[in-house]
Design a protein around this motif. Structure first.
Motif, mmCIF file in Angstrom:
data_model
loop_
_atom_site.group_PDB
_atom_site.id
_atom_site.type_symbol
_atom_site.label_atom_id
_atom_site.label_comp_id
_atom_site.label_asym_id
_atom_site.label_seq_id
_atom_site.Cartn_x
_atom_site.Cartn_y
_atom_site.Cartn_z
ATOM 1 N N PHE A 85 -15.949 -2.403 16.949
ATOM 2 C CA PHE A 85 -14.878 -3.276 16.464
ATOM 3 C C PHE A 85 -13.539 -2.588 16.730
ATOM 4 O O PHE A 85 -12.965 -1.966 15.820
ATOM 5 C CB PHE A 85 -15.045 -3.558 14.969
ATOM 6 C CG PHE A 85 -16.342 -4.235 14.619
ATOM 7 C CD1 PHE A 85 -16.582 -5.538 15.020
ATOM 8 C CD2 PHE A 85 -17.326 -3.570 13.892
ATOM 9 C CE1 PHE A 85 -17.780 -6.175 14.694
ATOM 10 C CE2 PHE A 85 -18.510 -4.182 13.560
ATOM 11 C CZ PHE A 85 -18.750 -5.496 13.967
ATOM 12 N N PRO A 86 -13.018 -2.675 17.962
ATOM 13 C CA PRO A 86 -11.747 -2.002 18.282
ATOM 14 C C PRO A 86 -10.636 -2.433 17.334
ATOM 15 O O PRO A 86 -10.461 -3.627 17.060
ATOM 16 C CB PRO A 86 -11.459 -2.472 19.716
ATOM 17 C CG PRO A 86 -12.783 -2.880 20.266
ATOM 18 C CD PRO A 86 -13.562 -3.419 19.111
ATOM 19 N N THR A 87 -9.882 -1.469 16.849
ATOM 20 C CA THR A 87 -8.834 -1.752 15.864
ATOM 21 C C THR A 87 -7.836 -2.773 16.382
ATOM 22 O O THR A 87 -7.405 -3.669 15.639
ATOM 23 C CB THR A 87 -8.101 -0.447 15.492
ATOM 24 O OG1 THR A 87 -9.060 0.485 14.994
ATOM 25 C CG2 THR A 87 -7.053 -0.708 14.415
ATOM 26 N N ARG A 88 -7.463 -2.674 17.641
ATOM 27 C CA ARG A 88 -6.441 -3.594 18.186
ATOM 28 C C ARG A 88 -6.926 -5.048 18.155
ATOM 29 O O ARG A 88 -6.107 -5.975 18.128
ATOM 30 C CB ARG A 88 -6.052 -3.194 19.603
ATOM 31 C CG ARG A 88 -7.172 -3.286 20.607
ATOM 32 C CD ARG A 88 -6.766 -2.761 21.986
ATOM 33 N NE ARG A 88 -7.885 -2.798 22.911
ATOM 34 C CZ ARG A 88 -8.237 -3.867 23.602
ATOM 35 N NH1 ARG A 88 -7.551 -5.003 23.475
ATOM 36 N NH2 ARG A 88 -9.260 -3.822 24.433
ATOM 37 N N LEU A 89 -8.238 -5.248 18.156
ATOM 38 C CA LEU A 89 -8.779 -6.606 18.147
ATOM 39 C C LEU A 89 -9.219 -7.056 16.761
ATOM 40 O O LEU A 89 -9.208 -8.248 16.455
ATOM 41 C CB LEU A 89 -9.980 -6.707 19.100
ATOM 42 C CG LEU A 89 -9.707 -6.422 20.582
ATOM 43 C CD1 LEU A 89 -11.016 -6.435 21.361
ATOM 44 C CD2 LEU A 89 -8.730 -7.443 21.155
#
Length: 280
Positions: free
Chosen positions: A228-232
């Motif tokens: 779960f990439p932070t930017r997304l």
């Protein structure tokens, strides 16, 4: 075209075409309503028994699944020597693939409003012993009258019966479950994995497993390294991530069933999480 079809319906404009057939809008004067007519040219089918099997299977499965509001309804079948004509609900609103292309991603409440009826349709299929096996945004349609979600395209579907398993590599890159690619037998939870991929894309705007080629994508799916990439995912709730982890779980015994997904708090609350409620 068979005479029965022409006496009951007026064929109108073409809506789309595939390998073996064409989908038209058709009009019934008797009901003053428009429908879709999927016309399959049997002469274009190869000698491959799989093609023939799909031709026979889809109408039977759609007939079995009649009655659920979020599954494409079959209204009539016309069958002659050269053609099979299937009359279904008309779904000429943009499908989920087109909506994602246009918007990029959805809010959690918007995602839940689409995802709940999709999972409801999948759970109904599983209850009747049918696995769809090709859940993807292209097969999530919306009818033209009420904008109601309709799960469609059961050409790859299979009966699995009570506790039965299936085999065969079917599905679409990005959405296919790892156990399908491994060549092992599998159960209906392959649909839950595919639906989980759709939910991830609705929330993040990108698929969870991808590569530059189909082979690289399949390798990423087989690894199943869910992130779960932070930017997304900065604004995505813990409840939504919890649901994704439980759907995109490589261990099939721990992956939720469709019925269990329906009972998950994120689904029950319509994507409105406690943190959102605190802001209102």
């Amino acid at each position: 075209m068979c005479s029965g079809l022409n006496s009951d319906y007026q064929l109108c404009e073409e809506l789309g075409r595939g390998r073996f057939g064409v989908v038209y809008r058709c009009f019934s004067a008797a009901s003053d309503s428009s429908f879709a007519c999927k016309s399959i040219d049997k002469r274009l089918l190869s000698d491959d028994p799989t093609d023939r099997d799909c031709l026979d299977k889809e109408p039977k499965i759609l007939t079995l699944l009649t009655g659920h509001p979020n599954i494409l309804q079959i209204h009539k079948i016309y069958d002659d020597e050269n053609y099979l004509h299937i009359i279904t609900d008309l779904c000429d609103s943009p499908d989920l693939y087109q909506r994602l292309t246009d918007v990029g991603k959805f809010s959690e409440p918007e995602s839940a409003s689409i995802f709940q009826p999709l999972i409801s349709a999948i759970a109904y299929c599983h209850h009747l012993g049918v696995a769809h096996r090709d859940i993807k945004p292209d097969n999530v349609l919306f009818d033209s009258r009420y904008n109601k979600l309709k799960l469609a395209d059961f050409g790859s579907a299979e009966w699995f019966g009570s506790g039965g398993t299936m085999s065969g590599v079917v599905g679409t890159p990005y959405y296919v479950a790892p156990e399908v690619l491994s060549g092992r037998e599998y159960n209906e939870k392959v649909d839950v994995w595919s639906a989980g991929v759709i939910l991830y894309i609705m929330l993040a705007g990108v698929p969870p497993f991808y590569g530059e080629t189909a082979v690289e994508t399949f390798e990423a799916v087989m690894r199943g390294n869910l992130r779960f990439p932070t930017r997304l995912f900065r604004s995505v709730s813990p409840e939504a991530k919890d649901l994704l982890r439980k759907m995109l779980c490589k261990d099939v015994s721990r992956r939720l069933s469709a019925e269990q997904v329906l009972r998950h708090p994120w689904i029950i609350n319509g994507g409105v999480t406690q943190s959102m409620a605190d802001l209102t």
